[in-house]
Design an enzyme around this catalytic site. Structure first.
Site, PDB file in Angstrom:
ATOM      1  N   HIS A  69       0.863  -1.196   0.000  1.00 50.30           N
ATOM      2  CA  HIS A  69       0.000   0.000   0.000  1.00 50.30           C
ATOM      3  C   HIS A  69       0.888   1.230   0.000  1.00 50.30           C
ATOM      4  O   HIS A  69       1.715   1.425   0.891  1.00 50.30           O
ATOM      5  CB  HIS A  69      -0.929  -0.015   1.226  1.00 50.30           C
ATOM      6  CG  HIS A  69      -2.003  -1.051   1.115  1.00 50.30           C
ATOM      7  ND1 HIS A  69      -2.479  -1.762   2.188  1.00 50.30           N
ATOM      8  CD2 HIS A  69      -2.691  -1.492   0.033  1.00 50.30           C
ATOM      9  CE1 HIS A  69      -3.417  -2.586   1.785  1.00 50.30           C
ATOM     10  NE2 HIS A  69      -3.568  -2.449   0.473  1.00 50.30           N
ATOM     11  N   GLU A  72       1.825   3.684   2.956  1.00 53.50           N
ATOM     12  CA  GLU A  72       2.342   3.092   4.185  1.00 53.50           C
ATOM     13  C   GLU A  72       3.872   3.109   4.165  1.00 53.50           C
ATOM     14  O   GLU A  72       4.545   2.082   4.200  1.00 53.50           O
ATOM     15  CB  GLU A  72       1.739   1.697   4.359  1.00 53.50           C
ATOM     16  CG  GLU A  72       0.211   1.792   4.461  1.00 53.50           C
ATOM     17  CD  GLU A  72      -0.546   0.476   4.399  1.00 53.50           C
ATOM     18  OE1 GLU A  72      -1.773   0.513   4.183  1.00 53.50           O
ATOM     19  OE2 GLU A  72       0.082  -0.594   4.556  1.00 53.50           O
ATOM     20  N   HIS A 203       2.483  -3.722   6.911  1.00 53.10           N
ATOM     21  CA  HIS A 203       1.559  -2.625   6.626  1.00 53.10           C
ATOM     22  C   HIS A 203       1.628  -1.585   7.749  1.00 53.10           C
ATOM     23  O   HIS A 203       2.247  -1.804   8.787  1.00 53.10           O
ATOM     24  CB  HIS A 203       0.114  -3.140   6.575  1.00 53.10           C
ATOM     25  CG  HIS A 203      -0.210  -4.002   5.402  1.00 53.10           C
ATOM     26  ND1 HIS A 203      -1.040  -3.594   4.376  1.00 53.10           N
ATOM     27  CD2 HIS A 203       0.164  -5.271   5.077  1.00 53.10           C
ATOM     28  CE1 HIS A 203      -1.158  -4.559   3.486  1.00 53.10           C
ATOM     29  NE2 HIS A 203      -0.450  -5.587   3.877  1.00 53.10           N
ATOM     30  N   GLU A 276       0.662  -4.746  11.222  1.00 56.27           N
ATOM     31  CA  GLU A 276       0.215  -3.363  11.079  1.00 56.27           C
ATOM     32  C   GLU A 276       1.049  -2.559  12.077  1.00 56.27           C
ATOM     33  O   GLU A 276       0.947  -2.766  13.280  1.00 56.27           O
ATOM     34  CB  GLU A 276      -1.281  -3.222  11.418  1.00 56.27           C
ATOM     35  CG  GLU A 276      -2.215  -3.907  10.454  1.00 56.27           C
ATOM     36  CD  GLU A 276      -2.368  -3.153   9.135  1.00 56.27           C
ATOM     37  OE1 GLU A 276      -1.810  -2.047   8.996  1.00 56.27           O
ATOM     38  OE2 GLU A 276      -3.026  -3.698   8.232  1.00 56.27           O
TER      39      GLU A 276
END
Ligand SMILES: NS(=O)(=O)N[C@@H](CCC(=O)O)C(=O)O
Ligand SMILES: [Ca+2]
Ligand SMILES: [Ca+2]
Ligand SMILES: [Zn+2]
Length: 324
Positions: A69, A72, A203, A276
């Site tokens: 992504h 990120e 992420h 994350e």
């Protein structure tokens, strides 16, 4: 978001230069492999780290991938930190030395180089998540993390709408980036055996450690036995205890279909996780765009978790007291 781009984040040319510098500094421990090209024809690279790095040895392989992504950006710093630490501390830190001697570690620092460059191209961030394939709307791109071919498009885990941030593409594998990663991972099959035993898809944000499946709330389904689930949970929980993230099955956040970890586990049997990273929530530092100055703290925060992860690669089931 109108927030000014922080030049402290590593962009595509700087990432390539950083990879080249690591390889130049440690030529017997690190090599750079071009695994394919993005939609806009940028080389996608993997850094291989191991003793006798030029030889494909019969050692368990572990994959760290980042920046699928675009926005990120902290994940690129995480990937480059790992590559730097695993090479610079070799011969100094006995834990790192033994892991690098007994594993082949692959690090893909930028899975979405086109999107990352676009997000960093102006004076302010563009809030770009997807790749840069035109789709006829003003919200350009396909979400590469919804474009993999395991349960693609199922279960409300991605969007059919082109303007959506989770737009799944016209078909599974419609993005060059997902196809490049798939074909490279498939190339790691030797004698019918997938050499990659574990993988982490990095992420931001939310401070979570997650494991498959994302496509269903159920834990034990075809393709995930109790032992396999318990092994994911044991390793994921251990990493979370080390870095202070929250552990859980991916669907606990929300249902995701066509993501990397469901395919890596479901199709290739690679014990797969999503990290994350920082921040925990939006309000702390506007979510995806903390100042790049947090990178040293938020990358070293994951050092021990990464080394523990690498430790299981020869036999992940050992984490639940079982043999392969
Ligand atoms: N990084 S993020 O987009 O906010 N969350 C990821 C979560 C991926 C997963 O659940 O495995 C995603 O939705 O693709
Ligand atoms: Ca080796
Ligand atoms: Ca090998
Ligand atoms: Zn993400």
């Amino acid at each position: 978001t109108g927030q000014p781009v922080d030049p402290g984040y590593t962009d595509y040319p700087e990432m390539i230069a950083a990879a080249d510098a690591i390889v130049a500094a440690h030529p017997t421990l690190a090599s750079k492999v071009i695994i394919g090209q993005s939609f806009l024809a940028k080389n996608m690279i993997a850094i291989k780290i191991s003793d006798n790095v030029a030889t494909d040895e019969n050692e368990p392989e572990v994959l760290f991938m980042a920046n699928i992504h675009a926005r990120e950006h902290l994940t690129v710093e995480m990937a480059l930190y790992l590559a730097t630490e695993l090479t610079s501390q070799y011969g100094t830190d006995s834990r790192i030395t033994s892991l690098v001697d007994s594993r082949e570690i692959w690090i893909i620092p930028m899975l979405n180089p086109d999107g990352a460059q676009y997000d960093l191209s102006g004076p302010t961030y563009k809030d770009q998540r997807k790749n840069m394939q035109p789709n006829g709307t003003s919200k350009i791109g396909t979400d590469i993390n919804r474009n993999f071919g395991y349960k693609w498009g199922c279960c409300g885990g991605s969007s059919p709408f082109k303007s959506s941030d989770t737009y799944r593409g016209t078909a599974a594998w419609s993005t060059p980036e997902a196809t490049v990663v798939r074909d490279w991972i498939l190339s790691r099959r030797v004698g019918g055996q997938q050499q990659i035993k574990e993988a982490i898809d990095i992420h931001t944000y939310g401070e979570l450690v997650m494991w498959p499946f994302g496509y269903t709330f159920s834990s034990i389904v075809p393709g995930m036995t109790q032992d396999q689930y318990d092994t994911h949970k044991a390793i994921g929980t251990e990493m979370a205890q080390s870095n202070g993230y929250w552990p859980g099955q991916g669907s606990g956040l929300y249902i995701t279909s066509g993501d990397t970890v469901d395919w890596m586990w479901g199709d290739q049997g690679i014990f797969s996780f999503t990290w994350e990273m920082y921040p925990k929530s939006f309000d702390i530092v506007t979510g995806f765009y903390p100042p790049a100055s947090v990178a040293p703290a938020e990358t070293t925060r994951n050092r021990d978790a990464a080394l523990r992860f690498l430790g299981w690669a020869d036999c992940p089931f050992r984490s639940i007291g079982k043999e392969n």
